[in-house]
Motif scaffolding. Sequence first.
Motif, mmCIF file in Angstrom:
data_model
loop_
_atom_site.group_PDB
_atom_site.id
_atom_site.type_symbol
_atom_site.label_atom_id
_atom_site.label_comp_id
_atom_site.label_asym_id
_atom_site.label_seq_id
_atom_site.Cartn_x
_atom_site.Cartn_y
_atom_site.Cartn_z
ATOM 1 N N VAL A 15 37.129 15.063 -2.741
ATOM 2 C CA VAL A 15 37.127 14.197 -1.553
ATOM 3 C C VAL A 15 36.440 14.905 -0.391
ATOM 4 O O VAL A 15 35.610 14.323 0.307
ATOM 5 N N ALA A 16 36.776 16.172 -0.200
ATOM 6 C CA ALA A 16 36.155 16.941 0.888
ATOM 7 C C ALA A 16 34.648 17.066 0.676
ATOM 8 O O ALA A 16 33.859 16.886 1.617
ATOM 9 N N LEU A 17 34.235 17.328 -0.548
ATOM 10 C CA LEU A 17 32.811 17.442 -0.854
ATOM 11 C C LEU A 17 32.095 16.114 -0.606
ATOM 12 O O LEU A 17 31.006 16.084 -0.018
ATOM 13 N N ALA A 18 32.711 15.013 -1.008
ATOM 14 C CA ALA A 18 32.106 13.692 -0.771
ATOM 15 C C ALA A 18 31.966 13.417 0.722
ATOM 16 O O ALA A 18 30.948 12.877 1.166
ATOM 17 N N MET A 19 32.976 13.812 1.489
ATOM 18 C CA MET A 19 32.905 13.615 2.943
ATOM 19 C C MET A 19 31.791 14.455 3.555
ATOM 20 O O MET A 19 31.040 13.967 4.406
ATOM 21 N N VAL A 20 31.675 15.687 3.129
ATOM 22 C CA VAL A 20 30.627 16.570 3.657
ATOM 23 C C VAL A 20 29.254 16.011 3.319
ATOM 24 O O VAL A 20 28.356 15.961 4.171
ATOM 25 N N LEU A 21 29.064 15.581 2.069
ATOM 26 C CA LEU A 21 27.772 15.024 1.666
ATOM 27 C C LEU A 21 27.447 13.751 2.453
ATOM 28 O O LEU A 21 26.305 13.540 2.857
ATOM 29 N N GLY A 40 22.772 7.720 -0.639
ATOM 30 C CA GLY A 40 24.168 7.617 -1.067
ATOM 31 C C GLY A 40 24.603 8.879 -1.791
ATOM 32 O O GLY A 40 25.227 8.825 -2.847
ATOM 33 N N LEU A 41 24.251 10.002 -1.220
ATOM 34 C CA LEU A 41 24.481 11.299 -1.839
ATOM 35 C C LEU A 41 25.947 11.532 -2.228
ATOM 36 O O LEU A 41 26.229 12.141 -3.258
ATOM 37 N N SER A 42 26.874 11.030 -1.447
ATOM 38 C CA SER A 42 28.290 11.252 -1.758
ATOM 39 C C SER A 42 28.713 10.539 -3.045
ATOM 40 O O SER A 42 29.723 10.894 -3.648
ATOM 41 N N ASN A 43 27.914 9.581 -3.484
ATOM 42 C CA ASN A 43 28.245 8.872 -4.725
ATOM 43 C C ASN A 43 28.120 9.761 -5.948
ATOM 44 O O ASN A 43 28.683 9.449 -6.999
ATOM 45 N N VAL A 44 27.416 10.875 -5.836
ATOM 46 C CA VAL A 44 27.334 11.808 -6.956
ATOM 47 C C VAL A 44 28.720 12.370 -7.261
ATOM 48 O O VAL A 44 29.039 12.666 -8.416
ATOM 49 N N VAL A 45 29.556 12.486 -6.252
ATOM 50 C CA VAL A 45 30.916 12.999 -6.451
ATOM 51 C C VAL A 45 31.738 11.977 -7.236
ATOM 52 O O VAL A 45 32.474 12.342 -8.161
ATOM 53 N N THR A 46 31.610 10.705 -6.905
ATOM 54 C CA THR A 46 32.325 9.660 -7.645
ATOM 55 C C THR A 46 31.857 9.620 -9.090
ATOM 56 O O THR A 46 32.673 9.516 -10.022
ATOM 57 N N LEU A 47 30.553 9.707 -9.289
ATOM 58 C CA LEU A 47 30.004 9.698 -10.645
ATOM 59 C C LEU A 47 30.519 10.893 -11.440
ATOM 60 O O LEU A 47 30.964 10.754 -12.584
ATOM 61 N N PHE A 48 30.490 12.062 -10.845
ATOM 62 C CA PHE A 48 31.002 13.265 -11.500
ATOM 63 C C PHE A 48 32.490 13.094 -11.833
ATOM 64 O O PHE A 48 32.922 13.402 -12.951
ATOM 65 N N LEU A 68 38.364 7.851 4.744
ATOM 66 C CA LEU A 68 38.271 9.011 5.632
ATOM 67 C C LEU A 68 36.933 9.066 6.373
ATOM 68 O O LEU A 68 36.894 9.370 7.564
ATOM 69 N N CYS A 69 35.840 8.751 5.694
ATOM 70 C CA CYS A 69 34.534 8.733 6.379
ATOM 71 C C CYS A 69 34.467 7.583 7.381
ATOM 72 O O CYS A 69 33.904 7.736 8.464
ATOM 73 N N GLY A 70 35.054 6.456 7.025
ATOM 74 C CA GLY A 70 35.066 5.320 7.946
ATOM 75 C C GLY A 70 35.834 5.624 9.216
ATOM 76 O O GLY A 70 35.384 5.340 10.322
ATOM 77 N N VAL A 71 36.995 6.249 9.050
ATOM 78 C CA VAL A 71 37.825 6.591 10.204
ATOM 79 C C VAL A 71 37.196 7.725 11.017
ATOM 80 O O VAL A 71 37.213 7.705 12.242
ATOM 81 N N THR A 72 36.607 8.683 10.323
ATOM 82 C CA THR A 72 36.069 9.872 10.994
ATOM 83 C C THR A 72 34.689 9.637 11.600
ATOM 84 O O THR A 72 34.431 10.045 12.732
ATOM 85 N N PHE A 73 33.799 9.015 10.852
ATOM 86 C CA PHE A 73 32.400 8.915 11.277
ATOM 87 C C PHE A 73 31.927 7.494 11.567
ATOM 88 O O PHE A 73 30.829 7.310 12.051
ATOM 89 N N GLY A 74 32.733 6.506 11.223
ATOM 90 C CA GLY A 74 32.245 5.129 11.319
ATOM 91 C C GLY A 74 33.123 4.227 12.145
ATOM 92 O O GLY A 74 33.714 4.637 13.137
#
Length: 163
Positions: A15-21, A40-48, A68-74
């Motif tokens: 989750v942290a890696l997806a947020m960072v990406l 959509g770089l963070s989608n690589v984490v979901t795929l993995f 978390l990204c929506g609340v933090t960045f969006g």
Amino acid sequence: MDTKSHKIAGVGVLVALAMVLSYLESLIPISLGIPGIKLGLSNVVTLFALYQFGGGIAFGVAVCRIVLCGVTFGSLSTMLYSFAGGLLSFAVMFVLKKTEKFSIYGISIAGGVMHNVGQLLVAAYVMQTAKIIYYMPVLLIAGTLAGAAIGILGAMIYRRIDT
């Protein structure tokens, strides 16, 4: 540390890696002249996560990242679009993986395309017009290209980390 603790820690790292990406991608000033298109770089984490841990954990990672990204960045609006695209994308990738008839590349491409379809459907609903569907061919091409790139990256990561 027991197996359950390892799994929880692993999910937290994903989750942290997806947020960072996701955040890093938002900093990249790439404008293709077409609104809303990104890798959509963070989608690589979901795929993995889908390949490494299965559907339940991958779904949890995707939902946590979106919230978390929506609340933090969006905003609530970006979260709505992200949920529509992310959940439709995940559902299709999960079903296709279950069939065992598609490669990681094909599954990722389908996910990229369906992410854009989900967001476009929400946009049509929010804007109260079906005319936005004319944007579909552009989004299908973008989703295919982004999905292919994420699939290549995801396959490389999965092959190196698979245990």
